[in-house]
Write a protein that holds these residues in place. Structure first.
Motif, PDB file in Angstrom:
ATOM      1  N   TRP A 291       0.752   1.159  -5.208  1.00  0.00           N
ATOM      2  CA  TRP A 291       0.718   0.838  -3.767  1.00  0.00           C
ATOM      3  C   TRP A 291       2.664   0.974  -3.150  1.00  0.00           C
ATOM      4  CZ3 TRP A 291      -1.135   2.520   0.630  1.00  0.00           C
ATOM      5  CH2 TRP A 291      -0.670   2.317   1.694  1.00  0.00           C
ATOM      6  N   THR A 294       3.559   4.185  -3.472  1.00  0.00           N
ATOM      7  CA  THR A 294       3.129   5.391  -2.089  1.00  0.00           C
ATOM      8  C   THR A 294       4.274   5.165  -1.223  1.00  0.00           C
ATOM      9  OG1 THR A 294       1.202   5.113  -3.479  1.00  0.00           O
ATOM     10  CG2 THR A 294       1.563   6.065  -0.872  1.00  0.00           C
ATOM     11  N   PRO A 300       4.618  12.867  -1.081  1.00  0.00           N
ATOM     12  CA  PRO A 300       3.447  12.299  -1.888  1.00  0.00           C
ATOM     13  C   PRO A 300       3.343  13.752  -3.376  1.00  0.00           C
ATOM     14  CG  PRO A 300       2.867  14.272  -0.247  1.00  0.00           C
ATOM     15  CD  PRO A 300       4.085  13.606  -0.062  1.00  0.00           C
ATOM     16  N   ASP A 304      -0.541  10.287  -6.697  1.00  0.00           N
ATOM     17  CA  ASP A 304      -0.083   9.525  -6.034  1.00  0.00           C
ATOM     18  C   ASP A 304      -1.846   8.667  -5.875  1.00  0.00           C
ATOM     19  OD1 ASP A 304      -0.286   7.563  -3.978  1.00  0.00           O
ATOM     20  OD2 ASP A 304       0.781   8.683  -2.448  1.00  0.00           O
TER      21      ASP A 304
END
Length: 464
Positions: A291, A294, A300, A304
């Motif tokens: 996380w 991310t 992105p 991911d």
């Protein structure tokens, strides 16, 4: 919904013991959603003594709240793993966005079920036209075989059932002859019930399931298999263990508005921390790292795990720091067995009864380490296997809303393992969860608190 606590406790979720025919009453603790000035919610699950009802592992109950005063629900994008979130509203509207591309409005009487699988992120915000917000947010733990499934979102509007003095909506599982088509990964039931004053409703339920009855408003009596009824007030959650084929609910003088949840006792052991559920400490730590990757990435990546919802007006929530104590699952949660060791410097027998203790589910890789609240002795104690290794003692001042910690001690034979830190960490977290203030006379507790400024708002520093 996110668990927004800055210092979330790492919890082992496992089926706890229960007695068929008896009702256990669970009372919630109040948690501000979105910080100390956020909308208050009443958190009924998990608790130290009971972390699961079937696969239901989390229950926040909120409102009715005047959004003009509380600010409503404003939860930025945050992650989940290993669970399903079930949103059920009584009034108001919440806008949902998730990283699977779903954009939906959560409305009263409509189930929105989000399946996290190996990873999803979502945001929740009450809409500008919402004046009164009232409902419940529940999490459902996924069994090991389903924790890696694909993220998805389901919406279902169950029919309104009417009977003699009651109405009902069955949003998950089967009840009252109705069946929800929404997929779950363990046998479950979920329903909203409204009973007029004095109405008695007998439900035929699966005897292999355990059940919980949350009283939203009014009052009710819960009787498993025609046993003597147990009275439940507003915000109480009554737990009935597996083994009952009938549940009789009788509304009080003002009627009762209720949520019924239940399911087969959950077999898998789980670790739940912040918004993650996994099978081990390593799984939870890996989810946190993923996380953070991310939210710190400028672009992105195909790998991911979580992703982010589109068109978010605010940045996502970062994960808190992992606790220093390691947690491994144990077979079940229950009372701590009698201890067999003593502290030579304590001058007391460590085999004191633990009938009123509350155990913190914590263990070390090589040996079980347990922290227990023993209010009869005004202390928190730490045990290695079944041996008493140390304790931190407190006194309750006359005003009764604080614990004054006066002495912390670990036996020399257990030194060098960081047990004092584990003990005080659990004691401070449990004291805060109980809504009490902390007065640190003990030098060790005082030094610990100076390193943890997140507790400052509930600390009363001594004058001397």
């Amino acid at each position: 919904m996110s668990n927004l606590e800055a210092q979330p406790e790492e919890t082992v979720c496992a089926a706890g013991p229960g007695t068929a025919g008896a009702v256990e009453v669970l009372e919630p603790r109040e948690v501000p959603l979105g910080g100390l000035r956020g909308m208050p919610v009443r958190r009924t699950l998990p608790q130290r003594g009971r972390s699961l009802i079937g696969a239901w592992c989390f229950l926040d109950h909120y409102g009715p709240d005047d959004v003009a005063e509380s600010g409503g629900m404003q939860v930025r994008a945050h992650p989940h793993t290993g669970l399903q979130t079930a949103s059920w509203l009584f009034s108001g509207t919440i806008e949902h966005r998730d990283s699977a591309g779903n954009h939906a409005m959560v409305r009263p009487g409509e189930l929105n079920l989000m399946t996290a699988g190996s990873g999803i992120s979502h945001s929740e915000r009450s809409t500008p036209d919402t004046t009164l917000l009232h409902g419940a947010q529940l999490w459902i733990a996924l069994p090991a075989h389903a924790r890696g499934i694909a993220k998805r979102f389901d919406h279902y509007v169950p029919p309104l059932l009417t009977g003699d003095g009651y109405t009902a909506q069955v949003f998950l599982g089967s009840l009252l002859g109705q069946h929800s088509p929404v997929e779950t990964h363990t046998p479950l039931v979920g329903a909203e019930l409204t009973l007029e004053a004095g109405t008695s409703l007998t439900l035929e339920v699966d005897p292999t399931h355990e059940h919980g009855l949350l009283v939203d408003t009014g009052s009710a009596t819960l009787s498993p298999d025609k046993a003597e009824g147990t009275s439940l007030r507003a915000n109480d959650l009554g737990f009935a263990a597996a083994g009952c084929a009938e549940l009789t609910i009788t509304a009080g003088a003002d009627g009762a508005h209720l949520l019924l949840i239940g399911g087969a006792p959950f077999e898998d052991e789980l670790v739940m921390w912040w918004n993650f559920i996994g099978g081990s400490h390593e799984e939870v730590a890996a989810a946190r790292d993923a996380w953070q990757a991310t939210i710190n990435s400028s672009e992105p990546a195909d790998s991911d795990r979580f992703g982010l919802p589109d068109n978010e007006p605010e940045p996502p929530l970062p994960a808190p720091e992992l606790p220093t104590a390691r947690l491994l699952p144990r077979s079940k949660l229950g009372p701590l067995p009698p201890a067999t060791g003593t502290l030579a410097t304590a001058g007391r027998d460590a085999s004191t009864s633990h009938s009123s203790s509350k155990e913190a589910p914590m263990s070390d890789a090589a040996e079980h380490i347990r922290v227990a609240h023993e209010p009869d002795s005004s202390r928190y104690a730490i045990y290695v296997e079944q041996a008493l290794a140390g304790f931190t003692e407190y006194r309750v001042p006359a005003r009764g809303n604080a614990r004054a910690f006066v002495h912390t001690e670990v036996s020399p034979e257990f030194g060098g393992r960081g047990l004092a830190g584990t003990l005080v960490t659990e004691a401070m977290a449990d004291t805060r969860a109980a809504g009490m203030r902390i007065v640190p006379y003990c030098p060790y507790v005082s030094a610990w608190l100076k390193k943890h400024p997140e507790y400052e708002e509930i600390v009363d520093w001594p004058n001397t």
